[in-house]
Design a protein around this motif. Sequence first.
Motif, mmCIF file in Angstrom:
data_model
loop_
_atom_site.group_PDB
_atom_site.id
_atom_site.type_symbol
_atom_site.label_atom_id
_atom_site.label_comp_id
_atom_site.label_asym_id
_atom_site.label_seq_id
_atom_site.Cartn_x
_atom_site.Cartn_y
_atom_site.Cartn_z
ATOM 1 N N GLY A 141 -40.053 -76.959 8.188
ATOM 2 C CA GLY A 141 -40.954 -75.842 8.446
ATOM 3 C C GLY A 141 -40.199 -74.682 9.075
ATOM 4 O O GLY A 141 -40.384 -73.516 8.688
ATOM 5 N N VAL A 142 -39.344 -74.962 10.046
ATOM 6 C CA VAL A 142 -38.578 -73.914 10.703
ATOM 7 C C VAL A 142 -37.613 -73.291 9.698
ATOM 8 O O VAL A 142 -37.444 -72.068 9.647
ATOM 9 N N MET A 143 -36.954 -74.125 8.881
ATOM 10 C CA MET A 143 -36.003 -73.604 7.888
ATOM 11 C C MET A 143 -36.734 -72.739 6.852
ATOM 12 O O MET A 143 -36.210 -71.705 6.406
ATOM 13 N N LYS A 144 -37.925 -73.129 6.483
ATOM 14 C CA LYS A 144 -38.712 -72.340 5.512
ATOM 15 C C LYS A 144 -39.050 -70.983 6.078
ATOM 16 O O LYS A 144 -38.977 -69.970 5.412
ATOM 17 N N GLU A 145 -39.381 -70.940 7.376
ATOM 18 C CA GLU A 145 -39.713 -69.677 8.021
ATOM 19 C C GLU A 145 -38.497 -68.785 8.068
ATOM 20 O O GLU A 145 -38.588 -67.548 7.901
ATOM 21 N N ILE A 146 -37.350 -69.404 8.320
ATOM 22 C CA ILE A 146 -36.111 -68.631 8.390
ATOM 23 C C ILE A 146 -35.779 -68.044 7.011
ATOM 24 O O ILE A 146 -35.391 -66.877 6.896
#
Length: 114
Positions: free
Chosen positions: A107-112
Motif C-alpha cells: 500500500g505504501v509503495m503504491k502510494e509512492i
Amino acid sequence: MRGAIERLEKARARLRKVEIEADQFRVNGYSEIEREKLNLINSTYKILEQLENYKNETIYFEQQRAINQVRQRVFQQALQGALGTLNSSLNNVLHLRTISANIGLFGVMKEITD
C-alpha cells in the motif's frame, strides 16, 4: 539273710526314686521340647507375616511407581500436544502478521508510485 533283704529293699527304694526322677526329667524334657516347638512356630509365623507385609509394601510401591510413570508419560504427551498447538497457532498469527505487514508495504509503495 535279713541284711540282704534290707539291702534289696533299699536298692528297690533307690531304684523307684531314680525311676521317679527319670520320669520327671523325661516329662520336663518333653515340656521343654513342646515350648521350644511352640516358640519356633510362633517366630516362624511372625517372620512369614513380616515377609507378607514386605511383599505387599513392595507391590504397592511398584504400583505407585508404574502409576507415576504413566502419569508422567501422559503429561509429556499432553505438553507436546499443547506445544504443537501453540506453535501452530503462533505460526498462523505470525504468518497473518507478515501478510498484513506486506500488504501495508505494498500500500505504501503504491502510494509512492502513484
